[in-house]
Motif scaffolding. Structure first.
Motif, short mmCIF file in Angstrom:
data_model
loop_
_atom_site.label_atom_id
_atom_site.label_comp_id
_atom_site.label_asym_id
_atom_site.label_seq_id
_atom_site.Cartn_x
_atom_site.Cartn_y
_atom_site.Cartn_z
N ASP A 1 0.82 -1.20 0.00
CA ASP A 1 0.00 0.00 0.00
C ASP A 1 0.86 1.26 0.00
O ASP A 1 0.54 2.27 -0.64
N TYR A 2 1.98 1.21 0.69
CA TYR A 2 2.93 2.32 0.74
C TYR A 2 3.71 2.42 -0.57
O TYR A 2 3.96 3.50 -1.09
N ALA B 1 13.67 -1.66 -8.57
CA ALA B 1 13.49 -3.10 -8.64
C ALA B 1 12.66 -3.50 -7.43
O ALA B 1 13.15 -3.50 -6.31
N SER B 2 11.39 -3.78 -7.67
CA SER B 2 10.44 -3.89 -6.57
C SER B 2 10.02 -5.32 -6.29
O SER B 2 9.71 -6.09 -7.20
N ASN B 3 9.98 -5.64 -5.00
CA ASN B 3 9.42 -6.90 -4.54
C ASN B 3 7.96 -6.74 -4.12
O ASN B 3 7.29 -7.73 -3.82
N ALA B 4 7.46 -5.53 -4.10
CA ALA B 4 6.08 -5.27 -3.68
C ALA B 4 5.10 -5.63 -4.79
O ALA B 4 5.46 -5.68 -5.97
N SER B 5 3.84 -5.83 -4.42
CA SER B 5 2.83 -6.21 -5.40
C SER B 5 2.12 -5.02 -6.03
O SER B 5 1.30 -5.20 -6.93
N ALA B 6 2.45 -3.80 -5.61
CA ALA B 6 1.68 -2.62 -5.99
C ALA B 6 1.54 -2.43 -7.49
O ALA B 6 0.46 -2.06 -7.97
#
Length: 343
Positions: free
Chosen positions: A87-88, A104-109
Motif C-alpha cells: 500500500d505504501y 526493482a520492486s518486490n512489492a505487489s503494488a
C-alpha cells in the motif's frame, strides 16, 4: 563492470530488506550507498535500527550507515530495491521512478499494471521491453520493474518448459513457510501444531501473475497466456521454503520422463549474472524430495527443486521464499537490467 552502481534499499530494516542487504554484500556490481526506512528508524545507524534476524551477522559495510527517510531526495543511489509494504509502495515507488531512479520492486503494488514489467529473468526477460512503454506513458525518467509473489515465482519456472507441450490448466496446493508473512506475520499460537488453510490474497496472485509472466510481448503490450490456474494456499510451520504440489494438464499429454527431460533441459542463457543459479530447476530423484530443510538453499537459494514427477502430470516444487521468492529475484532483475544497459 569496473565501476560500482550505487544501490539503495527501501524498507531496509524489515525481513526482506535484510535479505536484500545480505544479497548485496560483496556484490561485484552493486554497492549499497543508502538504506531507507520508516521515520522511527531514520537518523539511527542501521545496526541500531534493524532487529537483525538472519543467520549471518550484519555486514560491516552497513552496520554504521545512517538510515534515511524513504524519500527520493534523501536517497543516494542509481537503483533502489524495494521491500516496502504494497500500500505504501504504490505511492513511493512512483515518486522514485519519476525522479529518475530504477526501481526493482518486490512489492505487489505495480505487478498488474499494463506498462510495468513483471519479470522472472529465466522465463520472460523480453518483457523488460515494457520499460520504454512505461516511460513514454508516464513521462518518467526512471522506471519500475517488479518480480512476482513468492509462491508464484517458485511455480512459474517449472511451467515455462511445459509450455512446449501445450499447457492448458494448472492446479496447485501450497505449503508456505511462515517467513513469507514477515517476522510478526503469524503468531506462534496460530501456527505451532497447526496448518492455516488461508493466506490473504495469495491464491488470487497465483492464479493471475503466471498468466502475465507466461504471456507474449509484442513490443507494446502483453497478451496473457491462456491457462486455467486454480490455487489453494496454506501456511505451515516451516521457517523458510515454500513447497507446492502441482498438477499440470497439457494438450500433448507428455510422459513423466518427457517432463523430467524438459525440466533438465531448461537452461536459459542470461549471460552469467552474479545471482543467476547454475541450475534454475534441480530434479530430485529421491521419493521423498524436495524438502524445505534439505533443499531450500540449493543454488544459493535461487534454484527451484522439483521431484515426484508422476503420471498425470503431477510433481512437487520447492524453493526459498525470501531469496528466490523475494530479494534474490529483484537483485537478479537488476543484474539483467545492467547487462542490457538499462542502469
Amino acid at each position: 563492470m569496473s565501476e560500482s552502481i550505487k544501490a539503495g534499499v527501501l524498507g531496509a530494516t524489515g525481513a526482506v530488506g535484510q535479505r536484500f542487504i545480505q544479497a548485496l554484500e560483496n556484490h561485484p556490481w552493486f554497492e549499497v550507498t543508502s538504506l531507507a526506512a520508516s521515520e522511527r528508524s531514520a537518523g539511527k545507524t542501521y545496526g541500531k535500527a534493524a532487529n537483525w534476524r538472519l543467520e549471518s551477522n550484519i555486514p560491516d559495510n552497513v552496520r554504521d550507515m545512517e538510515v534515511v527517510p524513504v524519500d527520493p531526495k534523501k536517497v543516494d543511489a542509481d537503483v533502489v530495491f524495494s521491500a516496502l509494504p504494497s500500500d505504501y509502495a504504490k505511492t513511493v515507488e512512483a515518486e522514485f521512478a519519476k525522479e529518475g531512479f530504477a526501481v526493482a520492486s518486490n512489492a505487489s503494488a505495480f505487478r498488474t499494471a499494463e506498462d510495468v514489467p513483471l519479470v522472472v529473468p529465466e522465463v520472460n526477460a523480453d518483457h523488460l521491453g515494457l520499460i520504454d512503454v512505461q516511460q513514454d506513458n508516464r513521462g518518467w525518467d526512471g522506471y519500475i520493474v517488479t518480480n512476482p509473489n513468492c509462491s508464484t515465482i517458485i511455480m512459474v519456472p517449472t511451467l515455462k518448459p511445459l509450455m512446449q507441450f501445450g499447457l492448458e490448466a494448472v492446479q496447485v496446493a501450497t505449503m508456505q513457510a511462515v517467513s513469507g508473512a514477515g517476522y510478526n506475520g503469524v503468531s506462534s499460537m496460530a501456527i505451532l501444531d497447526n496448518i492455516v488453510p488461508y493466506i490473504g490474497g495469495e491464491e488470487e496472485k497465483m492464479e493471475t501473475e503466471p498468466l502475465k509472466l507466461l504471456g507474449e510481448f509484442d513490443g507494446s503490450e502483453i497478451t496473457f497466456a491462456d491457462i486455467d490456474i486454480s490455487a489453494s494456499c496454506n501456511r505451515v510451520p516451516v521457517m523458510d521454503g515454500h513447497t507446492e504440489s502441482i498438477w499440470a494438464k497439457m494438450a500433448d499429454k507428455p510422459s513423466p520422463e518427457q517432463v523430467k527431460e524438459a525440466f533438465l533441459n531448461f537452461k536459459p542463457d542470461l549471460g552469467d549474472l552474479p545471482t543467476e543459479p547454475e541450475e534454475v530447476i534441480i530434479v530430485r530423484e529421491e521419493a521423498d524430495r524436495p524438502q524445505p530443510r534439505l533443499d531450500r538453499n540449493m543454488g544459493n537459494g535461487m534454484s527451484v527443486s522439483v521431484g515426484r514427477i508422476r503420471e498425470g502430470i503431477r510433481y512437487t516444487a520447492m524453493g526459498h521464499n525470501t531469496i528466490r521468492g523475494a530479494a534474490g529475484a529483484s537483485v537478479l532483475n537488476a543484474e539483467l537490467l545492467h547487462k542490457m544497459g538499462k542502469l
